[in-house]
Design an enzyme around this catalytic site. Structure first.
Site, short mmCIF file in Angstrom:
data_model
loop_
_atom_site.label_atom_id
_atom_site.label_comp_id
_atom_site.label_asym_id
_atom_site.label_seq_id
_atom_site.Cartn_x
_atom_site.Cartn_y
_atom_site.Cartn_z
CG ASP B 24 -3.92 -31.14 -6.13
OD1 ASP B 24 -3.88 -31.62 -4.98
OD2 ASP B 24 -4.36 -31.76 -7.12
CE LYS B 86 -3.69 -34.79 0.54
NZ LYS B 86 -4.15 -34.46 -0.83
CD GLU B 185 -7.35 -32.82 -2.28
OE1 GLU B 185 -7.87 -33.93 -2.50
OE2 GLU B 185 -6.27 -32.68 -1.69
CG ASP B 207 -10.79 -35.75 -5.42
OD1 ASP B 207 -9.91 -36.49 -5.90
OD2 ASP B 207 -10.53 -34.67 -4.86
#
Lengths: 163, 622
Positions: B24, B86, B185, B207
């Protein structure tokens, strides 16, 4: 493509007779069953050749499933197999009454008429029933089916714009 | 007494399990997990810590620190300590809105492609920063497992576009990690929950991570996870809550970010982050700023005030939920479970609003920080071939529509969002001028109608179209999305059958040459190491291919006739010989030749397994 899988039509591929009426639950079940065999994840540790093939086959299966799930696409596909292409893109001539009705619906959408959505949905359901009739063995009328399929496309488009 | 197993020479030796992990790669933290004895577990570092802060520090001398060691430099050396990389993947500075000015490190816009981070005289790509984090996780995994990695499943936000996915894959390449699959994800989280609870049904996965927000709706039935719809916001996350606090503090201080040094910005953002975390438990926190520039500033922040500051972000997330529910075609009643994922779902206001919205108490039985990595590890274990074939299958969708530019600056969609992948779709286009012999194909991603409102992925030119009247030439453009969600585009002129197959590398991504250069730089002896590595890789690939084909021939040899078998055996023998002595290019060529020679065999094997699937079914039906 010289492969059995790609030579079958979408109905054969998913294990159904060529018919407009189709059991959606059964369709989903067969689709999942086949994806469990062809999906790239099932071939992740095979040769590149097999991986590539798995991707193409899974993609083809997704297209087949999507086509048979949607009434308008299923009708159009069925008609193309009968050599009666619907030609959504090129053939745009519609009956004046139908265009008039579409025009009125669009006006009501522009006026934010809240009842219009339910009405479109109802008309669409009726059209699907009529279409099923055109494909039935007893009343088969493919010319009418082409007309109705094109009309159905208009309703689907309206609903899509409303969301 | 146990008997010793002796493998026959030349027989497949590695009956041992292949070592694969789930990663992850998060905005704030990253994790790595593996499946051991059928249980998915997060791998800790040597100090027992599960999370790796997604932070990389670059020292003057060119060394890098990652994780907690880098985090310790956040305040001391903010200009060289890169966090939240990211959020920068696949972006230009102009895409970032106000995020850019909150970062204590410098960004530099490139004339072409993705932004870079300016470190004194050097410029690095966010892809390289991500690669450093991946390297640290790889090292941790290999140390724990005691062997090298066969591959990894790396998770990405479902709402990531083509450029961001490609950038993630490039980062893995730089880190030397074979990518088994890019996995969304929320899908990974659903796998962890679904297999944990053995429950069929319809799930919503909410999420909210450090920098991205995803909401997905999945249906788990007949051992298949079908993603029905995804939505979200690739630039919404816990970072935004921190920034809301920073802006609030600035207004109390009557200061603006431009007036502050990198150190001062870093102190502000650290304080905001810890305040947010403490407010998940406490109703009130005391805020103190230590740097002289703040003149001993102190203030109190209540949870209520904080909730006011983030209200608009929470509303954004809820309207995305509304939209994805509509896209899925389901009603609220049909949702069986809501799963919370991501550290930011610890914020009490989020829990409250999600519960109200879905009229359901959400599931939080698996740690929201760990659930994605745990699911990814399960998938990695399957993909590397440690399971025998009856495990759950994932059918994911593409989050954004793809299309090409047509006349008048409009986008014609070729693949709609929420289409199940992999998928190939073709559409015919034509010329608009008499004698037109070239056509510019502009590939775009997004939901809006106008070109300027969508993300430009690539442009390429199709030349040598036969000079015909306007509208007479027929050009077939095919889009293909693979199981990683990555796109390739090909174009073919139909009257001459001239194909122009173009692998679309997003113009915002790194070019292959750039990646090569970065890879070379990362080896101590540059060229020689690279050559050595690629020779080993090709030999392994060649041996694997031969092994796979031998097994396949044992199983299904009867599917091809004598002549076909002879040709296949000949190609296998040629590769076998090349592996002993030939240089890397020759081996690669022989691999390709064998790959082609095995096509018919592969096709028949696939047809056979499809037939068996259907026959198996018919038997059941009777």
């Amino acid at each position: 493509m010289n492969q059995e899988f790609f030579k079958k039509n979408y109905f054969e591929l998913l294990g159904f007779p060529m018919s407009f009426e189709i059991n959606q639950d059964k369709l989903k079940e067969n689709f999942r069953q086949l994806q469990r065999v062809v999906h790239p994840d099932r071939h992740a540790n095979k040769t590149d050749q097999e991986k590539r093939l798995a991707m193409q086959m899974a993609g083809h299966l997704n297209t087949a499933f999507e086509t048979l799930t949607s009434p308008v696409n299923r009708a159009a596909y069925l008609l193309s197999l009968e050599n009666m292409p619907v030609d959504f893109e090129t053939n745009t001539s519609m009956a004046p009454e139908f265009l008039m009705e579409q025009f009125e619906i669009r006006e009501r959408i522009a006026e934010k008429d809240t009842m219009v959505r339910a009405e479109i949905e109802q008309k669409r359901s009726q059209l699907i029933l009529a279409l099923a009739d055109c494909f039935s063995d007893s009343h088969q009328d493919l010319t009418a089916a082409v007309e109705k399929t094109r009309q159905l496309k208009f309703y689907d488009k309206l609903l899509k714009e409303l969301t | 007494m146990a008997l010793l197993q002796i493998t026959e020479p030349g027989e497949k030796k590695d009956t041992a399990r292949q070592y694969a992990v789930g990663i992850d790669l998060g905005t704030s933290y990253s994790l790595v997990a593996r499946v051991e004895d059928d249980i998915s577990e997060i791998l800790p570092d040597e100090k027992g810590r599960f999370l790796l802060p997604s932070i990389v520090h670059y020292s003057q001398s060119g060394e890098t620190l990652t994780g907690y060691d880098a985090k310790a430099r956040l305040l001391k050396d903010p200009a060289h300590t890169i966090f939240s990389a990211k959020r920068l993947l696949g972006k230009r500075v102009s895409d970032l809105d106000q995020i850019a000015q909150h970062l204590p490190y410098q960004l530099s816009d490139e004339s072409k492609g993705m932004l870079k981070i300016a470190l004194d005289s050097k410029k690095i790509s966010p892809v390289q920063v991500s690669a450093e984090i991946l390297k640290a996780l790889k090292e941790r995994a290999e140390k724990t497992g005691g062997c090298s990695l066969a591959g990894a499943v790396i998770t990405v936000p479902a709402y990531f576009d083509e450029t961001q996915r490609q950038a993630t894959k490039d980062a893995a390449k730089l880190a030397g990690i074979p990518v088994l699959r890019l996995l969304n994800e929320p899908t990974a989280a659903a796998v962890a929950y679904g297999l944990d609870h053995q429950a069929e049904g319809r799930f919503v996965v909410f999420d909210l991570g450090g920098g991205t927000f995803d909401v997905s709706i999945l249906h788990f039935t007949q051992g298949v996870f079908e993603v029905l719809a995804v939505g979200g916001d690739a630039t919404l996350g816990g970072d935004d809550f921190d920034r809301a606090i920073v802006n609030y503090l600035l207004s109390l201080l009557s200061m603006s970010l431009e007036d502050l040094s990198a150190d001062a910005r870093a102190e502000l953002s650290q304080l905001a982050k810890s305040a947010k975390e403490n407010l998940t438990i406490d109703g009130l926190v005391q805020l103190t700023l230590k740097l002289p520039v703040f003149n001993g500033f102190e203030a109190a922040l209540t949870r209520q005030t904080f909730e006011g500051l983030i209200a608009s972000h929470v509303d954004t997330a809820l309207s995305a939920c509304q939209k994805v529910l509509q896209d899925s075609g389901l009603s609220m009643k049909e949702i069986d479970q809501v799963i919370l994922v991501g550290g930011s779902t610890r914020v009490p206001l989020i829990r409250k609003k999600v519960t109200e919205f879905f009229q359901k108490e959400p599931l939080v039985s698996i740690d929201p920080d760990k659930v994605v990595a745990l699911g990814a590890a399960i998938q990695a274990d399957i993909l590397v071939g440690n399971k025998s074939g009856d495990e759950a299958l994932l059918l994911d969708v593409t989050p954004l529509s793809l299309g090409i530019e047509t006349m008048g600056g409009l986008v014609e969609k070729i693949i709609d969002r929420n289409t199940t992948i992999p998928i190939a779709r073709a559409q015919e286009f034509t010329t608009y001028k008499d004698g037109q012999n070239a056509m510019l194909i502009h590939v775009l991603q997004g939901e809006r109608e106008k070109v300027e409102d969508c993300r430009s992925l690539a442009k390429f030119e199709l030349r040598d179209i036969p000079a015909l009247k306007a509208g007479a030439a027929k050009i077939l453009i095919q889009f293909q999305i693979d199981a990683d969600g990555l796109l390739s585009v090909s174009a073919k002129e139909m009257t001459t059958n001239k194909a122009a197959s173009i692998q679309v590398k997003p113009s915002y991504g790194l070019t292959d040459t750039e990646i090569e250069t970065m890879l070379r730089e990362s080896f101590s002896h540059g060229e020689a190491d690279m050559q050595q590595r690629s020779l080993i890789e090709q030999k392994v690939a060649g041996e694997q291919l031969l092994d796979l084909l031998k097994t396949a021939l044992q199983e299904d040899g009867e599917l091809i006739d004598a002549e076909e078998t002879r040709k296949l055996n000949l190609a296998m023998q040629t590769l076998q010989e090349a592996l002993q002595q030939d240089p890397v290019d020759a081996i690669r060529e022989k691999i390709n030749e064998l790959d082609k020679a095995s096509q018919t065999f592969a096709e028949r094997r696939m047809d056979k397994s499809v037939r068996e699937a259907l026959t198996g079914k018919n038997v059941e039906d009777i």
